[in-house]
Design a protein around this motif. Structure first.
Motif, short mmCIF file in Angstrom:
data_model
loop_
_atom_site.label_atom_id
_atom_site.label_comp_id
_atom_site.label_asym_id
_atom_site.label_seq_id
_atom_site.Cartn_x
_atom_site.Cartn_y
_atom_site.Cartn_z
N ALA A 11 0.75 -1.06 0.17
CA ALA A 11 -0.04 -0.11 -0.01
C ALA A 11 0.83 1.31 0.09
CB ALA A 11 -0.72 -0.03 1.24
N GLU A 12 0.52 2.20 -0.83
CA GLU A 12 1.46 3.38 -0.86
C GLU A 12 0.84 4.42 -0.07
OE1 GLU A 12 1.58 4.94 -4.87
OE2 GLU A 12 2.72 3.13 -5.89
N THR A 13 1.58 5.14 0.79
CA THR A 13 0.93 6.45 1.59
C THR A 13 0.45 7.38 0.76
OG1 THR A 13 2.63 5.83 3.31
CG2 THR A 13 1.69 8.20 3.25
N PRO A 14 -0.64 7.92 0.84
CA PRO A 14 -1.37 8.89 0.14
C PRO A 14 -0.41 10.24 0.09
CG PRO A 14 -2.94 8.08 1.42
CD PRO A 14 -1.84 7.40 1.99
N PRO A 15 -0.40 10.89 -0.92
CA PRO A 15 0.41 12.23 -0.91
C PRO A 15 -0.03 13.16 0.43
CG PRO A 15 -0.25 11.93 -2.87
CD PRO A 15 -0.97 10.95 -2.07
N GLY A 16 0.94 13.58 1.07
CA GLY A 16 0.29 14.61 2.14
C GLY A 16 0.35 13.78 3.40
N ALA A 17 0.28 12.34 3.40
CA ALA A 17 0.29 11.72 4.77
C ALA A 17 1.41 11.06 5.18
CB ALA A 17 -0.99 10.59 4.48
N GLU A 18 2.61 11.44 4.67
CA GLU A 18 3.73 10.89 5.25
C GLU A 18 4.03 10.96 6.60
OE1 GLU A 18 3.84 11.79 0.84
OE2 GLU A 18 3.33 13.07 2.68
N GLY A 19 4.40 9.71 7.27
CA GLY A 19 4.49 9.74 8.75
C GLY A 19 3.04 9.38 9.46
N TRP A 20 2.27 8.95 8.70
CA TRP A 20 0.95 8.72 9.28
C TRP A 20 1.27 7.73 10.71
CZ3 TRP A 20 -0.91 3.73 9.72
CH2 TRP A 20 -0.29 2.77 8.72
N GLU A 21 2.05 6.91 10.15
CA GLU A 21 2.19 5.83 11.57
C GLU A 21 2.42 6.47 12.68
OE1 GLU A 21 3.94 4.13 7.68
OE2 GLU A 21 4.05 5.90 8.78
#
Length: 594
Positions: A11-21
């Motif tokens: 699964a790719e991280t949506p643009p702008g959601a980097e670091g969601w973890e």
């Protein structure tokens, strides 16, 4: 047709959601540390309870709920074929996997232990359930008693003269820790009875399947219909209020809201029932953003207005419970006559009787936990948010839900420590910046479309709770893998409530759209929520994307005598508002007529 679902690691991280973890506890996201297990496991998205990305604090309910459910299966009652349900988050969305007991010898060894433990509850259900109601109301009263106040410029003199020995800084931290503890206890209480309620129904279900090989699942469910449950009480109070409006000629004042109704019999009744019955979330109760009736009276008043119109048009707005019970008893009589021995008839009546005894809890718990308790808990958290706003940590009270639950402790410590020392905390600089970043991440996660499942699908789904509640079966998995392709252009799902209805579709994606429903329309929704009950007096039938025979839409439609097909997987994707449909709740089919 694909033969597997995407790996969670694809699964790719949506643009702008980097670091969601980082928005969640470290054990919640899928991780390379557990890749061998996580990639080889089948996971399904739990969009019944968590259809939207979770904010950091709202994830608390996700973790508390699934851990509590699991402990009762695994450690309390020792459900023979099932351990707990494992849980993860991917791009903010909830994914679950049931953990079965695979060793036949272990299943066999668990049976007598389960019979002893569950048997005690079944034999004493009424007394234990009465005690449960007392425990729940006491717990809610404890939550209501919690108070969050800003730290004072100086402690009251009584703190000194009465020798308290502690101060406001300790109190606010204790109150928050107490609130969390009550939240976890709440979820322990939630599953004290629920798993056993499902187990009793499934035991009855299994007997029916063995005794009557060709019996439809729907017939089994209809034999326990016609129940009186507290979950329907808020809707019944709305009907009472509508009758008061008509009897007292208050239609004009109703349009002016509660202020215009002051001093009328309407307000007398409203004030007598709003606690607890209007602590009712317009959603499913798992998100802080869900609107609660008592805080947003325009929602129940809108439903009352709808009932007023129907009463004045001469309609009977009561639930057709007597008709449902007559049909229930007829079906029971027919199947009882097919049994060849007194022993079988006695066993059938015993299992059916127990299923009817425990069944009301399957719906009742929803009001006491997800609605009443959660409403109180979220209100208390917003009170704490007000304290953070006053101290400059947050811009608005709801920003507190962008902190993880343990980070709230850290922020309170920062606030307390600076107050104690007489200096400035870091929070007013750190948290507004961090909350803004996290809001951007959650907004970006909402743009992602989660796969309905992840990993390698099982050959056969056997875990009973997964089938009955979530509607996850070998057939539904096949539909997901085939992307819902159907040669005749229709949809299939669970035959959840009998009957046939035709009418135009009304696609409803959230509670905010319920007011759009017109008489006779077919409700098409991802799921339904208990607070949508007033809509069931308007619609002709219901179609949902997810859910099994024991999902809310299935149960409520059976109680309201409406056709329903649940678990279609792609109803809201493939059907548009206005499309003419035929819903056959007896066969589980939805046909497009135009």
């Amino acid at each position: 047709m694909a033969n597997r679902f995407p790996s969670p690691f694809e699964a790719e991280t949506p643009p702008g959601a980097e670091g969601w973890e980082d928005l969640y506890t470290y054990s919640l996201p899928f991780s390379e540390d557990r890749r061998d297990y996580e990639e080889a496991t089948f996971w399904f998205q739990d969009s019944i309870h968590w259809a939207e990305p979770l904010t950091p604090w709202d994830a608390t309910w996700y973790e508390y709920a699934i851990a509590a459910l699991s402990q009762y299966n695994t450690r309390h009652y020792l459900i023979p074929p099932a351990l707990g349900i494992d849980y993860r988050v991917l791009n903010g969305y909830a994914y679950l996997t049931p953990v079965p007991v695979l060793d036949g010898a272990e299943i066999e060894a668990r049976v007598p232990q389960f019979m002893e433990r569950a048997g005690f509850y079944f034999m004493n259900w009424g007394d234990l359930y009465d005690k449960w109601l007392v425990k729940m109301k006491d717990l809610i009263a404890e939550m209501e008693a919690i108070s969050f106040s800003p730290l004072p410029e100086k402690e009251d003199l009584e703190v000194i003269t009465e020798g308290h020995g502690t101060g406001s800084g300790l109190t606010i931290q204790e109150e928050y820790r107490g609130l969390l503890n009550l939240g976890l206890k709440l979820w322990h209480y939630h599953f004290e009875f629920l798993n056993l309620g499902y187990a009793a129904y499934l035991d009855y279900f299994g007997f029916c399947k063995q005794a009557f090989p060709n019996i439809p699942d729907l017939a089994i469910a209809r034999m326990v219909a016609g129940v009186e449950v507290d979950l329907f009480r808020p809707d019944e109070e709305l009907k009472t209020l509508a009758a008061i409006v008509v009897d007292n000629g208050l239609e004009g004042q109703l349009a002016g809201g509660l202020a215009a109704l002051e001093g009328t019999p309407f307000m007398d009744h409203w004030n007598s029932v709003k606690h607890p019955w209007f602590n009712y979330s317009a959603g499913n109760g798992f998100y802080h953003s869900d609107k609660v009736w008592i805080e947003h009276p325009e929602i129940p008043l809108g439903f009352v207005a709808g009932y007023v119109e129907r009463i004045k048009a001469g309609e009977d707005i009561s639930r057709p419970i007597e008709r449902i019970r007559e049909e229930r008893d007829r079906i029971v009589e027919e199947y009882t006559a097919l049994l060849s021995s007194d022993e079988d008839r006695e066993a059938f009546q015993g299992k059916l009787g127990l299923a009817r005894v425990v069944f009301p809890y399957v719906e009742n718990h929803n009001f006491y936990v997800e609605h009443w308790s959660h409403s109180v808990m979220f209100r208390k958290m917003k009170e704490l948010g007000d304290v953070f706003v006053k101290e400059g940590f947050l811009a608005s009270r709801d920003d507190v839900f962008y902190m993880k639950r343990d980070e709230v402790n850290e922020a309170l410590w920062d606030m307390y420590s600076a107050w104690a020392v007489g200096t400035s905390p870091r929070g007013p600089v750190y948290w507004p910046r961090e909350v803004a970043r996290r809001k951007g991440i959650v907004d970006a996660l909402r743009q992602w479309t989660p796969s309905p499942a992840l990993g390698e699908p099982p050959e056969v789904v056997t875990e009973p709770f997964t089938i009955m509640l979530w509607g996850i079966t070998s057939e539904s998995i096949g539909m997901w893998l085939g992307a819902g392709d159907d040669a005749d252009g229709g949809l299939r799902g669970f035959a959840a409530s009998p009957g046939v209805a035709e009418g135009p579709a009304r696609v409803i994606m959230s509670a905010d759209d319920i007011g759009q429903l017109q008489d006779g329309e077919i409700l098409v929704a991802p799921i339904t929520a208990p607070s949508w009950a007033p809509a069931f007096g308007t619609i002709g039938a219901a179609v949902t994307d997810i859910g099994g025979m024991m999902s809310h839409a299935a149960i409520v439609c059976r109680e309201y005598g409406l056709p329903a097909v649940t678990g279609t997987a792609f109803g809201t994707r493939d059907i548009e508002t206005g499309t003419m449909l035929r819903v056959d709740g007896s066969s589980g089919t939805v046909t497009v007529l135009d």
